[in-house]
Enzyme design. Structure first.
Site, PDB file in Angstrom:
ATOM      1  N   CYS A  62       0.829  -1.207   0.000  1.00 43.75           N
ATOM      2  CA  CYS A  62       0.000   0.000   0.000  1.00 43.75           C
ATOM      3  C   CYS A  62       0.858   1.249   0.000  1.00 43.75           C
ATOM      4  O   CYS A  62       1.865   1.323   0.711  1.00 43.75           O
ATOM      5  CB  CYS A  62      -0.914  -0.004   1.230  1.00 43.75           C
ATOM      6  SG  CYS A  62      -1.981   1.440   1.380  1.00 43.75           S
ATOM      7  N   CYS A  68      -0.082   5.815   7.300  1.00 43.02           N
ATOM      8  CA  CYS A  68      -1.296   5.276   7.905  1.00 43.02           C
ATOM      9  C   CYS A  68      -0.907   4.272   8.988  1.00 43.02           C
ATOM     10  O   CYS A  68      -0.035   3.434   8.791  1.00 43.02           O
ATOM     11  CB  CYS A  68      -2.131   4.596   6.820  1.00 43.02           C
ATOM     12  SG  CYS A  68      -3.405   3.494   7.435  1.00 43.02           S
ATOM     13  N   CYS A  71      -1.663  -0.587   9.420  1.00 41.22           N
ATOM     14  CA  CYS A  71      -0.845  -1.788   9.251  1.00 41.22           C
ATOM     15  C   CYS A  71       0.540  -1.581   9.862  1.00 41.22           C
ATOM     16  O   CYS A  71       1.083  -0.476   9.803  1.00 41.22           O
ATOM     17  CB  CYS A  71      -0.686  -2.135   7.775  1.00 41.22           C
ATOM     18  SG  CYS A  71      -2.223  -2.639   6.965  1.00 41.22           S
ATOM     19  N   CYS A 143      -6.742   0.664   0.119  1.00 38.33           N
ATOM     20  CA  CYS A 143      -6.608  -0.096   1.360  1.00 38.33           C
ATOM     21  C   CYS A 143      -6.604  -1.576   1.005  1.00 38.33           C
ATOM     22  O   CYS A 143      -7.665  -2.187   0.836  1.00 38.33           O
ATOM     23  CB  CYS A 143      -7.752   0.227   2.327  1.00 38.33           C
ATOM     24  SG  CYS A 143      -7.608  -0.636   3.911  1.00 38.33           S
ATOM     25  N   GLN A 243     -17.018 -10.802  12.999  1.00 40.06           N
ATOM     26  CA  GLN A 243     -15.644 -11.206  12.735  1.00 40.06           C
ATOM     27  C   GLN A 243     -15.141 -10.426  11.520  1.00 40.06           C
ATOM     28  O   GLN A 243     -15.901 -10.111  10.614  1.00 40.06           O
ATOM     29  CB  GLN A 243     -15.556 -12.710  12.488  1.00 40.06           C
ATOM     30  CG  GLN A 243     -16.017 -13.557  13.651  1.00 40.06           C
ATOM     31  CD  GLN A 243     -15.130 -13.442  14.889  1.00 40.06           C
ATOM     32  OE1 GLN A 243     -14.034 -12.886  14.843  1.00 40.06           O
ATOM     33  NE2 GLN A 243     -15.615 -13.953  16.016  1.00 40.06           N
ATOM     34  N   GLU A 290     -25.929 -13.469  25.711  1.00 38.62           N
ATOM     35  CA  GLU A 290     -25.293 -12.253  25.202  1.00 38.62           C
ATOM     36  C   GLU A 290     -25.792 -11.055  26.006  1.00 38.62           C
ATOM     37  O   GLU A 290     -26.970 -10.993  26.364  1.00 38.62           O
ATOM     38  CB  GLU A 290     -25.634 -12.086  23.714  1.00 38.62           C
ATOM     39  CG  GLU A 290     -25.316 -10.751  23.096  1.00 38.62           C
ATOM     40  CD  GLU A 290     -23.844 -10.377  23.187  1.00 38.62           C
ATOM     41  OE1 GLU A 290     -23.547  -9.224  23.544  1.00 38.62           O
ATOM     42  OE2 GLU A 290     -22.988 -11.246  22.911  1.00 38.62           O
ATOM     43  N   ASP A 338     -16.668 -16.815  23.228  1.00 38.93           N
ATOM     44  CA  ASP A 338     -15.871 -15.911  22.398  1.00 38.93           C
ATOM     45  C   ASP A 338     -15.959 -14.506  22.993  1.00 38.93           C
ATOM     46  O   ASP A 338     -16.694 -13.648  22.491  1.00 38.93           O
ATOM     47  CB  ASP A 338     -16.395 -15.933  20.955  1.00 38.93           C
ATOM     48  CG  ASP A 338     -15.562 -15.053  20.020  1.00 38.93           C
ATOM     49  OD1 ASP A 338     -14.466 -14.628  20.427  1.00 38.93           O
ATOM     50  OD2 ASP A 338     -16.014 -14.799  18.894  1.00 38.93           O
ATOM     51  N   CYS A 364      -9.380 -13.327  20.714  1.00 37.01           N
ATOM     52  CA  CYS A 364      -8.582 -12.399  19.902  1.00 37.01           C
ATOM     53  C   CYS A 364      -7.400 -11.862  20.696  1.00 37.01           C
ATOM     54  O   CYS A 364      -6.729 -10.936  20.249  1.00 37.01           O
ATOM     55  CB  CYS A 364      -9.461 -11.243  19.415  1.00 37.01           C
ATOM     56  SG  CYS A 364     -10.182 -10.261  20.747  1.00 37.01           S
TER      57      CYS A 364
END
Length: 411
Positions: A62, A68, A71, A143, A243, A290, A338, A364
């Site tokens: 990119c 930016c 990343c 992107c 996700q 939830e 999760d 995560c």
């Protein structure tokens, strides 16, 4: 003033790490083995020049990379990048998991949800991502992590930001690709006047967007944003958690579903809009728990209008404040959880005390996953496998699915 440094390793956030007399120095966009010059400020430095490049250095994908902050490691060769990502899970689970699977990679141009930053400036509306460790917004024109639908709409998204802006501060715009079109959720853009609302609504209608919401209030919804969870269509609420990529979600669902295939009754904890629950319901009765009312309502509607599912029940409950007890959990023979990045410490303690034979832990955050797995294993669970999954391409973040079983107690 710049100084010469040698990079020893790649840090957990993707920065190169140099060892100095006063401790470790973190230099973004550098690689192990490189000799660089950098301007130091405390324990961080700004890269000035690469004097001796690593053989693993490649051309970034990119044009905005290094400006930016979205990343961190586009400059790292693919195999080395995959190894670095997997090593994050290996390091976090050291002493807990002996055998960790290969990383499931993430392809470019697959991210279906991005959170952009916007601000009105003298030169016009800025729309993009924040510079690395800075409030400055770097406008983007491409992107390579995102789905093409998002990139193709950048000019129109900038126009929406301009139409709804009622603040001098920066604000957020979450953009999600759905089966009905782009779902745009704006946050902290200020109070919208009636004329602004009308003009913005007309723009959304004219340009084929599915929905515009501000601070989770729907401004206009020409088409309900639909997301498929397996064969089940769900109309997701504004700002709903999803996700990051469909491929990663399917990989996680396949791992979880394979592990829980013998479970007749499954509890899905931190169920969201039903990405696991509605897939698992093809073979098992599901109780989805939830804390977010809108997400749970979307899951419930999805299950009611679907065909071929087993019974699906829902419960609104803050699992951080009031986890399911081990006695409640004993009604199930499978559990999937999760949680957010903070993990599920208290809920894991209750699962550990239960007799549930099959448990799938999705995370995560490898650090909190390690803590939760240790709790479960101390409670008698056996860790069968851990699979690292990359769905946050070129970033420091990595997902993992851990599968556990509890042997039956001898009577």
């Amino acid at each position: 003033m710049s100084t010469r440094f040698t990079i020893k390793r790649l840090g957990s956030q993707g920065d190169g790490v140099a060892e100095t007399e006063t401790g470790e120095l973190f230099i973004p966009f550098t690689l192990p083995g490189e000799t660089v010059t950098a301007a130091r400020e405390r324990d961080r430095a700004t890269l000035m020049a690469v004097l001796e490049a690593s053989p693993l250095r490649i051309e970034p994908a990119c044009r905005h990379f290094t400006e930016c902050g979205g990343c961190a490691v586009q400059h790292l060769q693919a195999d080395a990048y995959h190894q670095w990502k997997r090593d994050k899970v290996v390091h976090a689970l050291k002493g807990i998991a002996g055998d960790i699977g290969a990383l499931v990679p993430c392809a470019p141009h697959t991210r279906r949800r991005v959170v952009l930053a916007a601000r009105r400036a003298d030169t016009g509306m800025l729309l993009g991502f924040h510079r690395h460790l800075s409030p400055e917004i770097i406008p983007i024109e491409e992107c390579p992590i995102s789905l093409p639908e998002i990139v193709a709409a950048l000019d129109r998204l900038r126009s929406i930001a301009d139409l709804v802006c009622a603040t001098t501060k920066s604000f957020r715009m979450a953009v999600t690709v759905t089966g009905s079109g782009l779902d745009v959720a704006v946050y902290e853009s200020g109070k919208l006047g009636e004329n602004q609302r009308r003009v913005a609504s007309n723009f959304v209608m004219a340009n084929g967007f599915a929905r515009l919401s501000i601070d989770d209030e729907i401004v206009i919804e020409p088409k309900k944003p639909i997301v498929m969870f397996g064969t089940v269509a769900v109309a997701v609420p504004p700002g709903a958690f999803l996700q990051a990529t469909e491929a990663a979600e399917q990989t996680m669902a396949d791992l979880v579903g394979g592990h829980l295939k013998r479970a007749k009754k499954v509890a899905d904890l931190f169920a969201g809009c039903g990405s696991f629950a509605l897939r698992l319901a093809a073979k098992s009765e599901i109780h989805a728990v939830e804390g977010d009312a809108a997400a749970l309502s979307a899951l419930d509607r999805g299950s009611r209008f679907a065909t071929g599912l087993k019974r699906v029940t829902g419960e609104r409950r803050d699992l951080f404040r009031r986890p399911l007890t081990f006695k409640e959990l004993n009604a199930f023979d499978g559990v999937v959880f999760d949680p957010p990045r903070a993990g599920a410490e208290d809920q894991s303690k209750q699962i550990a005390r239960s007799d549930v034979p099959f448990v799938a832990a999705v995370s995560c955050n490898p650090v909190t996953l390690a803590r939760d797995l240790r709790i479960l294993m101390d409670g008698g669970y056996v860790l069968k496998s851990v699979t690292p999954i990359d769905q946050f391409l070129w970033s420091p973040h990595v997902e993992a699915v851990a599968l556990l079983e509890k042997p039956k107690r001898r009577r």
